[in-house]
Design a protein around this motif. Sequence first.
Motif, PDB file in Angstrom:
ATOM      1  N   MET A  27     100.789   7.702  44.841  1.00  0.00           N
ATOM      2  CA  MET A  27     100.427   6.288  44.979  1.00  0.00           C
ATOM      3  C   MET A  27      99.745   5.828  43.693  1.00  0.00           C
ATOM      4  O   MET A  27      98.897   6.514  43.138  1.00  0.00           O
ATOM      5  CB  MET A  27      99.470   6.121  46.169  1.00  0.00           C
ATOM      6  N   ALA A  28     100.158   4.651  43.194  1.00  0.00           N
ATOM      7  CA  ALA A  28      99.615   4.116  41.954  1.00  0.00           C
ATOM      8  C   ALA A  28      98.177   3.657  42.155  1.00  0.00           C
ATOM      9  O   ALA A  28      97.711   3.513  43.288  1.00  0.00           O
ATOM     10  CB  ALA A  28     100.481   2.957  41.493  1.00  0.00           C
ATOM     11  N   PRO A  29      97.447   3.428  41.038  1.00  0.00           N
ATOM     12  CA  PRO A  29      96.088   2.880  41.174  1.00  0.00           C
ATOM     13  C   PRO A  29      96.095   1.638  42.049  1.00  0.00           C
ATOM     14  O   PRO A  29      97.018   0.820  41.980  1.00  0.00           O
ATOM     15  CB  PRO A  29      95.714   2.550  39.721  1.00  0.00           C
ATOM     16  N   ILE A  30      95.089   1.495  42.864  1.00  0.00           N
ATOM     17  CA  ILE A  30      95.064   0.396  43.832  1.00  0.00           C
ATOM     18  C   ILE A  30      93.731  -0.335  43.765  1.00  0.00           C
ATOM     19  O   ILE A  30      92.698   0.262  43.450  1.00  0.00           O
ATOM     20  CB  ILE A  30      95.338   0.929  45.248  1.00  0.00           C
ATOM     21  N   ILE A  31      93.770  -1.632  44.045  1.00  0.00           N
ATOM     22  CA  ILE A  31      92.572  -2.461  44.078  1.00  0.00           C
ATOM     23  C   ILE A  31      92.090  -2.528  45.523  1.00  0.00           C
ATOM     24  O   ILE A  31      92.855  -2.914  46.409  1.00  0.00           O
ATOM     25  CB  ILE A  31      92.886  -3.888  43.582  1.00  0.00           C
ATOM     26  N   LEU A  32      90.871  -2.170  45.772  1.00  0.00           N
ATOM     27  CA  LEU A  32      90.294  -2.259  47.111  1.00  0.00           C
ATOM     28  C   LEU A  32      89.575  -3.600  47.219  1.00  0.00           C
ATOM     29  O   LEU A  32      88.657  -3.891  46.458  1.00  0.00           O
ATOM     30  CB  LEU A  32      89.325  -1.104  47.333  1.00  0.00           C
ATOM     31  N   ASN A  33      90.024  -4.454  48.153  1.00  0.00           N
ATOM     32  CA  ASN A  33      89.441  -5.789  48.269  1.00  0.00           C
ATOM     33  C   ASN A  33      88.900  -6.046  49.662  1.00  0.00           C
ATOM     34  O   ASN A  33      89.216  -5.329  50.615  1.00  0.00           O
ATOM     35  CB  ASN A  33      90.463  -6.861  47.859  1.00  0.00           C
ATOM     36  N   CYS A  34      88.085  -7.103  49.779  1.00  0.00           N
ATOM     37  CA  CYS A  34      87.458  -7.438  51.057  1.00  0.00           C
ATOM     38  C   CYS A  34      87.253  -8.945  51.157  1.00  0.00           C
ATOM     39  O   CYS A  34      86.862  -9.595  50.190  1.00  0.00           O
ATOM     40  CB  CYS A  34      86.118  -6.707  51.183  1.00  0.00           C
ATOM     41  N   ASP A  35      87.526  -9.495  52.346  1.00  0.00           N
ATOM     42  CA  ASP A  35      87.206 -10.887  52.647  1.00  0.00           C
ATOM     43  C   ASP A  35      85.736 -10.964  53.042  1.00  0.00           C
ATOM     44  O   ASP A  35      85.316 -10.303  53.993  1.00  0.00           O
ATOM     45  CB  ASP A  35      88.060 -11.399  53.813  1.00  0.00           C
ATOM     46  N   LEU A  36      84.970 -11.793  52.339  1.00  0.00           N
ATOM     47  CA  LEU A  36      83.533 -11.864  52.621  1.00  0.00           C
ATOM     48  C   LEU A  36      82.975 -13.213  52.176  1.00  0.00           C
ATOM     49  O   LEU A  36      83.717 -14.156  51.959  1.00  0.00           O
ATOM     50  CB  LEU A  36      82.802 -10.694  51.953  1.00  0.00           C
ATOM     51  N   GLY A  37      81.644 -13.309  52.091  1.00  0.00           N
ATOM     52  CA  GLY A  37      81.023 -14.573  51.735  1.00  0.00           C
ATOM     53  C   GLY A  37      81.164 -15.590  52.847  1.00  0.00           C
ATOM     54  O   GLY A  37      81.186 -16.796  52.603  1.00  0.00           O
ATOM     55  N   GLU A  38      81.254 -15.092  54.067  1.00  0.00           N
ATOM     56  CA  GLU A  38      81.462 -15.962  55.220  1.00  0.00           C
ATOM     57  C   GLU A  38      80.187 -15.974  56.066  1.00  0.00           C
ATOM     58  O   GLU A  38      79.153 -16.431  55.590  1.00  0.00           O
ATOM     59  CB  GLU A  38      82.714 -15.514  55.971  1.00  0.00           C
ATOM     60  N   ASP A  39      80.260 -15.455  57.281  1.00  0.00           N
ATOM     61  CA  ASP A  39      79.083 -15.532  58.151  1.00  0.00           C
ATOM     62  C   ASP A  39      78.299 -14.218  58.247  1.00  0.00           C
ATOM     63  O   ASP A  39      77.358 -14.116  59.036  1.00  0.00           O
ATOM     64  CB  ASP A  39      79.504 -15.973  59.559  1.00  0.00           C
ATOM     65  N   GLU A  40      78.693 -13.216  57.443  1.00  0.00           N
ATOM     66  CA  GLU A  40      77.913 -11.981  57.433  1.00  0.00           C
ATOM     67  C   GLU A  40      76.590 -12.215  56.710  1.00  0.00           C
ATOM     68  O   GLU A  40      76.457 -13.167  55.925  1.00  0.00           O
ATOM     69  CB  GLU A  40      78.703 -10.845  56.771  1.00  0.00           C
ATOM     70  N   SER A  41      75.619 -11.363  56.946  1.00  0.00           N
ATOM     71  CA  SER A  41      74.336 -11.488  56.258  1.00  0.00           C
ATOM     72  C   SER A  41      74.508 -11.190  54.772  1.00  0.00           C
ATOM     73  O   SER A  41      75.447 -10.491  54.373  1.00  0.00           O
ATOM     74  CB  SER A  41      73.316 -10.510  56.852  1.00  0.00           C
ATOM     75  N   LEU A  42      73.597 -11.718  53.953  1.00  0.00           N
ATOM     76  CA  LEU A  42      73.664 -11.424  52.522  1.00  0.00           C
ATOM     77  C   LEU A  42      73.488  -9.941  52.257  1.00  0.00           C
ATOM     78  O   LEU A  42      74.050  -9.398  51.306  1.00  0.00           O
ATOM     79  CB  LEU A  42      72.605 -12.222  51.762  1.00  0.00           C
ATOM     80  N   GLU A  43      72.700  -9.290  53.095  1.00  0.00           N
ATOM     81  CA  GLU A  43      72.522  -7.838  52.947  1.00  0.00           C
ATOM     82  C   GLU A  43      73.859  -7.125  53.114  1.00  0.00           C
ATOM     83  O   GLU A  43      74.204  -6.241  52.329  1.00  0.00           O
ATOM     84  CB  GLU A  43      71.519  -7.325  53.982  1.00  0.00           C
ATOM     85  N   GLN A  44      74.626  -7.525  54.134  1.00  0.00           N
ATOM     86  CA  GLN A  44      75.930  -6.894  54.323  1.00  0.00           C
ATOM     87  C   GLN A  44      76.886  -7.284  53.213  1.00  0.00           C
ATOM     88  O   GLN A  44      77.697  -6.462  52.771  1.00  0.00           O
ATOM     89  CB  GLN A  44      76.535  -7.259  55.674  1.00  0.00           C
ATOM     90  N   THR A  45      76.805  -8.535  52.747  1.00  0.00           N
ATOM     91  CA  THR A  45      77.651  -8.953  51.630  1.00  0.00           C
ATOM     92  C   THR A  45      77.469  -8.013  50.444  1.00  0.00           C
ATOM     93  O   THR A  45      78.443  -7.528  49.858  1.00  0.00           O
ATOM     94  CB  THR A  45      77.308 -10.391  51.191  1.00  0.00           C
ATOM     95  N   GLU A  46      76.219  -7.737  50.096  1.00  0.00           N
ATOM     96  CA  GLU A  46      75.983  -6.868  48.940  1.00  0.00           C
ATOM     97  C   GLU A  46      76.423  -5.436  49.204  1.00  0.00           C
ATOM     98  O   GLU A  46      76.958  -4.772  48.312  1.00  0.00           O
ATOM     99  CB  GLU A  46      74.519  -6.894  48.520  1.00  0.00           C
ATOM    100  N   GLN A  47      76.246  -4.964  50.421  1.00  0.00           N
ATOM    101  CA  GLN A  47      76.700  -3.611  50.749  1.00  0.00           C
ATOM    102  C   GLN A  47      78.219  -3.506  50.627  1.00  0.00           C
ATOM    103  O   GLN A  47      78.746  -2.490  50.133  1.00  0.00           O
ATOM    104  CB  GLN A  47      76.250  -3.245  52.169  1.00  0.00           C
TER     105      GLN A  47
END
Length: 248
Positions: free
Chosen positions: A1-21
């Motif tokens: 498997m080639a190099p892959i970008i790991l992405n995440c949908d965020l900046g929504e209703d999660e806490s800022l603490e979880q956003t940074e984690q």
Amino acid sequence: MAPIILNCDLGEDESLEQTEQLLALIDAANIGCGFHAGSPEKTGASIELALKHKLRIGAHPGLPHAGGRGHILPTAKEFQHLLEQQFSSFQATAHALGTRAEYIKLHGSLYHAVETQPDLSAVYIHFLRQQVQPVAIFALAGGEFAQAAEAAGLSVVHEAFADRDYLPDGSLVPRVEQGAVLSQSEALERLASWQKNGKIPTRGGVPISLAADTLCVHGDSPDALELIRNIRTFLETHKIECSRSRFS
């Protein structure tokens, strides 16, 4: 498997603490524009944190109502207005912080609508081609829209989903159906299968071949943090590099 970008949908209703984690574990951040979830303030705070972690930053526009999902889709004119409003708002916030969105990833119903609604697909492609600075697109790997966008000369990052079940045609099982969002054990088992043979198991059908540049975990999925940590460990164990370089 080639190099892959790991992405995440965020900046929504999660806490800022979880956003940074979440940001500490990924390569690209799909940050809400403050319309379907979150707020303009949350968008700005998330961009700042993404810069701190030296991540790729993407705008994540969605239907402007709670959750950003639903069966009632915008007209072509409404979709054009939505893109202009949300992307310009995001870019204004990003520019004030000394950065910009490198890519766009549509949220929820809009992400899937451009796969099946030619009028919305055409609006989206036209909007992207009008941007002064090139903007890449995260789009469903193997989907109709990715092919149309590439044919129009746009930069497409083909996306697979770690935490969602697939149908035999390569689309995702609708969230309203039971089991559409995978458990952590199911997600990791499927990732191992994909890494081994390049195929994704599907609901009610044979596995499908799927080539992708990026792998998504939703920030609001159950145990999202633990799942992303385990995916990162899996990728490192199997010497599958993640990519943080800029898009071409």
